[in-house]
Design an enzyme around this catalytic site. Structure first.
Site, mmCIF file in Angstrom:
data_model
loop_
_atom_site.group_PDB
_atom_site.id
_atom_site.type_symbol
_atom_site.label_atom_id
_atom_site.label_comp_id
_atom_site.label_asym_id
_atom_site.label_seq_id
_atom_site.Cartn_x
_atom_site.Cartn_y
_atom_site.Cartn_z
ATOM 1 N N SER A 1 1.782 -9.331 -2.068
ATOM 2 C CA SER A 1 1.519 -8.102 -1.555
ATOM 3 C C SER A 1 0.610 -7.466 -2.444
ATOM 4 O O SER A 1 0.679 -7.829 -3.667
ATOM 5 C CB SER A 1 2.729 -7.481 -1.375
ATOM 6 O OG SER A 1 2.400 -6.054 -1.390
ATOM 7 N N CYS B 1 -4.108 -0.688 7.995
ATOM 8 C CA CYS B 1 -3.133 -1.540 7.188
ATOM 9 C C CYS B 1 -3.363 -2.985 7.115
ATOM 10 O O CYS B 1 -4.500 -3.390 7.459
ATOM 11 C CB CYS B 1 -1.577 -1.239 7.496
ATOM 12 S SG CYS B 1 -1.060 0.263 7.370
ATOM 13 N N ASP B 2 -2.713 -3.704 6.419
ATOM 14 C CA ASP B 2 -3.293 -5.167 5.615
ATOM 15 C C ASP B 2 -3.996 -5.905 6.485
ATOM 16 O O ASP B 2 -5.057 -6.418 5.928
ATOM 17 C CB ASP B 2 -1.844 -5.604 5.044
ATOM 18 C CG ASP B 2 -1.051 -4.804 4.198
ATOM 19 O OD1 ASP B 2 -1.215 -3.694 4.071
ATOM 20 O OD2 ASP B 2 -0.343 -5.413 3.373
ATOM 21 N N ASP C 1 3.522 -4.910 6.987
ATOM 22 C CA ASP C 1 3.806 -6.079 5.879
ATOM 23 C C ASP C 1 5.215 -6.021 5.278
ATOM 24 O O ASP C 1 6.100 -6.633 4.785
ATOM 25 C CB ASP C 1 2.834 -6.551 5.002
ATOM 26 C CG ASP C 1 1.677 -7.227 5.662
ATOM 27 O OD1 ASP C 1 1.555 -7.523 6.789
ATOM 28 O OD2 ASP C 1 1.125 -8.192 5.035
ATOM 29 N N CYS D 1 0.248 2.690 2.545
ATOM 30 C CA CYS D 1 0.982 2.790 1.349
ATOM 31 C C CYS D 1 0.231 3.136 -0.013
ATOM 32 O O CYS D 1 -0.854 2.670 -0.207
ATOM 33 C CB CYS D 1 1.996 1.569 0.946
ATOM 34 S SG CYS D 1 3.140 1.189 1.978
#
Length: 616
Positions: free
Chosen positions: A517, A122-123, A81, A195
Site C-alpha cells: 500500500s 483513488c488507487d 483498497d 486518504c
C-alpha cells in the site's frame, strides 16, 4: 484534417437509427455537428475518495455544453483498497485497473466519443483511466476528487495528526487500550477524499499533474475546499478547446501521447522519487508507458533514482506532514520548481493548458509567482469538520509554507536525503528488479542481513507476525502473491502495519513478489521480479537462508551458492504441473481472477497483460 469520431454515428442517412437513439438521450439537430465528449466518472458510495463525485460529473458536463460540446457521462467501477485489505477482496484490486481501462475503451469506442474528461481519485481508478487515455489517444483532461483532510485527535494532552494507517497499527497493537484504538479509528478519516498521506491515490494524482494531463493544484488541493470546484469548471471548458484544436485545426499537440511524452514520464518519475511516492506508482507508470508505446522501463527508473534527491517527506514517512501541508507549500508545482532549479527536469514539455514547464513554474510556483490568486489558492486549508461533501468549506492558512530550508518541501541544498524516496534493487532472486520506498526506511536499516522466514500467503505471514513467530532480525518473505501467483498482487499493508504493532518496524525486513500500500513504510521490498509463479528465484528461498539487503548500493542477495539454487530449481521443476505453485495454501480463486492470471506479467512489466499470448 482528422474527422470527428462521433460523425460516424451522427451523420448520413444510414445512421438514422443511431441518431434516433441519440435524440432519445436529449440531443437535437443542433448537437449533431458538435464534439461528443465523454465524462468518465467514478462515483461510488463504497469509497470515501469517490463518495462526493456524484454531482461533479454534472458540473463538468454543464461547462462542456456551455462551451459548445455535447457531454455524455458514464461511470466506472472503483475498489477501495483499504476496505478490501486483509482478506480475499484484495485479490481484485489490481485486476480492477485493467477492467477500468478496458471499460473506458469499450464505452468510448462503442459510442465513438471524441474526447474525455476523467474524474478519478483513488488507487486503481486513476491508473486505469490513464492507461485507457493513452491507449485511445484522444483529447483528455484529468480532474480528481482531491485529498482527504488529515485526521486529528488529542492523545496524552497533545493534538496529533492521523490517517488510515494509524488506525490499523493501533488496532493491532496489544499495548493500546480499546478506548484509544476506538478514538483513533473515529478520527483517522474525517472527510471525503483520497486518504490524506502520500499514499497511492494521491501519488498518482500528483503524477498526472506532472505528466501534464491535469491542471496545477489537482494533486494536492483538498476535496472539501471550495477552490477545487474551479478545477472542474475549467476542465469542462478546456476539453472543448483541446478537442477543437485537434479535430478542426489538426493540432496533434492536443493529444495525450504528445503531452505525456517520454520526457514527461521522466519528469513524473523524478517527481515521484523526490516526494517519496507510493511504490505502486512504479507499477502504474510502467503500465501507462506501454499503452503510450513509450520505451520507459525499470532501467530508466533505476537511473533516475540514483540522481534525484528526496525533497518532500509526507505521511506515512512522517506524521508531521500530510497532503494539506504539501498544498500549503506549493503542491506538485512547488516540488517541480525545486527540481527544475536543480537541473533535474526536462523543460520541453507542455500541459493540458498549453503551458510549457517554464511557463507553468513562472505562473504557479509560489516561490516565484507574482499572481496573488495563485498564492491564495495554495493557502486553501482544512476545516476540521466531518463531511462527505465536496467544496463544503473555504478555510485558508494564514501564510504559505515557502520555507525551502526547513519546510515541507525542500530545496536541493536542504534536501531530506541525497538519495531519493524510491529505489530499484537487483540481485540473485530479483534479477529483473524490486522496489523499496526508501523515504520510509530508517537510516539504521538501510543495510540489513537476516534469516528468511518464508510464507506462501499474506494470511500465513500475518498469523505468524501476530503470533510472535517473527522476531527481531528476521527477513519475512511472502511469495506467490504476485500478479499471476496471487493472483492479483495483493498489497501487504497488514503485515507491515502489524510488524509495527509488534514493535518490529525497525527490526525486521519484509520482501515479497506482491506489492505494498502507499501507506506502507519500513524496510518493505516489493515487486520482486520475476515472481515466484513465473519461475522466479524468490520461489527457491528456504527458511533460515540469509538475505542481505544493501539499499545504498542497490543490492539484494540470497546468500546461497549458485549450485544449491540450481539444485533447488531442478527439484521445483520436478513437481510437474505443481511446479511454481504454493505447496500448502487453500485459496478460492474465481474464474475472473484465473482469467486475469493467465495473461498477467510480473511487476517489472507493470503487471500488464502479456500481449504475445494473444498474438499482439
Amino acid at each position: 484534417m482528422p474527422k470527428y469520431r462521433s460523425a460516424t454515428t451522427t451523420h448520413g442517412r444510414n445512421m438514422a437509427g443511431a441518431r434516433a437513439l441519440w435524440r432519445a438521450t436529449g440531443m437535437t439537430d443542433a448537437d449533431f455537428g458538435k464534439p461528443i465528449i465523454a465524462v468518465v466518472n467514478s462515483f461510488t458510495q463504497f469509497v470515501p475518495g469517490h463518495v462526493h463525485l456524484r454531482d461533479l460529473g454534472k458540473l463538468v458536463a454543464e461547462q462542456i455544453e456551455a462551451a459548445g460540446g455535447v457531454a455524455k457521462e458514464f461511470n466506472t467501477i472503483a475498489v477501495d483498497d483499504g476496505i478490501a485489505m486483509g482478506h480475499g477482496g484484495m485479490l481484485y484490486s489490481l485486476p480492477s485497473r485493467e477492467l477500468i481501462a478496458d471499460s473506458v475503451e469499450y464505452m468510448v469506442n462503442a459510442h465513438c466519443a471524441d474526447a474525455m474528461v476523467c474524474i478519478s481519485n483513488c488507487d486503481k481508478i486513476t491508473p486505469g483511466m490513464l492507461m485507457a487515455s493513452l491507449r485511445l489517444n484522444i483529447p483528455v483532461i484529468f480532474v480528481s476528487g482531491g485529498p482527504m483532510e488529515a485526521g486529528k485527535t488529542k492523545l496524552s494532552d497533545q493534538i496529533i495528526k492521523l490517517d488510515l494507517v494509524d488506525a490499523m497499527i493501533q488496532g493491532a497493537d496489544p499495548k493500546v487500550s480499546d478506548s484509544q484504538s476506538d478514538q483513533v479509528e473515529r478520527s483517522a478519516c474525517p472527510t471525503c477524499g483520497s486518504c490524506s498521506g502520500m499514499f497511492t491515490a494521491n501519488s498518482m494524482n500528483c503524477l498526472t499533474e506532472a505528466l501534464g494531463l491535469s491542471q496545477p493544484g489537482n494533486g494536492s488541493l483538498l476535496a472539501t475546499h471550495a477552490d477545487r470546484k474551479q478545477l472542474f469548471l475549467n476542465a469542462g471548458k478546456r476539453i472543448v478547446e483541446l478537442t477543437k484544436r485537434y479535430y478542426e485545426q489538426d493540432d496533434e499537440s492536443a493529444l495525450p501521447r504528445n503531452i505525456a511524452s517520454k520526457a514527461a514520464f521522466e519528469n513524473a518519475m523524478t517527481l515521484d522519487i523526490a516526494m517519496g511516492g507510493s511504490t505502486n506508482t512504479v507499477l502504474h507508470l510502467l503500465a501507462a508507458a506501454q499503452e503510450a508505446e513509450i520505451d520507459f522501463t525499470m532501467s530508466d527508473i533505476d537511473k533516475l533514482s540514483r540522481k534525484v534527491p528526496q525533497l518532500c517527506k509526507v505521511a506515512p514517512s512522517t506524521q508531521k506532514y500530510h497532503m494539506e501541508d504539501v498544498h500549503r507549500a506549493g503542491g506538485v508545482i512547488g516540488i517541480l520548481g525545486e527540481l527544475d532549479r536543480a537541473g533535474l527536469l526536462n523543460r520541453d514539455v507542455k500541459n493540458v493548458l498549453g503551458l510549457t514547464l517554464p511557463q507553468t513554474l513562472e505562473q504557479y510556483d509560489i516561490v516565484v509567482t507574482q499572481d496573488d490568486a495563485v498564492k491564495n489558492m495554495f493557502r486553501a486549508g482544512p476545516a476540521g469538520i466531518r463531511t462527505t461533501q465536496a467544496f463544503s468549506q473555504d478555510c485558508r492558512w494564514d501564510t504559505l509554507d515557502d520555507d525551502r530550508s526547513n519546510g515541507c518541501i525542500r530545496s536541493l541544498e536542504h534536501a531530506y536525503s541525497k538519495d531519493g524516496g524510491l529505489a530499484v534493487l537487483y540481485g540473485n532472486f530479483a534479477e529483473n528488479g524490486c522496489i523499496v520506498k526508501t523515504a520510509g526506511v530508517d537510516d539504521s536499516i538501510l543495510k540489513f542481513t537476516g534469516p528468511a522466514k518464508v510464507y506462501e500467503s499474506q494470511d500465513d505471514a500475518v498469523e505468524a507476525i501476530l503470533g510472535g513467530k517473527v522476531v527481531a532480525g528476521d527477513v519475512v518473505v511472502i511469495r506467490y502473491e504476485g500478479p499471476k501467483g496471487g493472483p492479483g498482487m495483493q498489497e501487504m499493508l497488514y503485515p507491515t502495519s502489524f510488524l509495527k504493532s509488534m514493535g518490529l518496524g525497525k527490526a525486521c525486513a519484509l520482501i515479497t513478489d506482491g506489492r505494498f500500500s502507499g501507506g506502507t513504510s519500513g524496510l518493505s521490498i516489493g515487486h520482486v521480479s520475476p515472481e515466484a509463479a513465473s519461475g522466479g528465484s524468490i520461489g527457491l528461498i528456504e527458511d533460515g537462508d540469509l538475505i542481505a539487503i544493501d539499499i545504498p548500493n542497490r543490492g539484494i542477495q540470497l546468500q546461497v551458492s549458485d549450485a544449491e539454487l540450481a539444485a533447488r530449481r531442478e527439484a521445483q521443476e520436478a513437481r510437474g504441473d505443481k511446479a511454481w505453485t504454493p505447496k500448502n495454501r487453500e485459496r478460492q480463486v474465481s474464474f475472473a481472477l484465473r482469467a486475469y492470471a493467465s495473461l498477467a506479467t510480473s511487476a517489472d512489466k507493470g503487471a500488464v497483460r502479456d500481449k504475445s499470448k494473444l498474438g499482439g
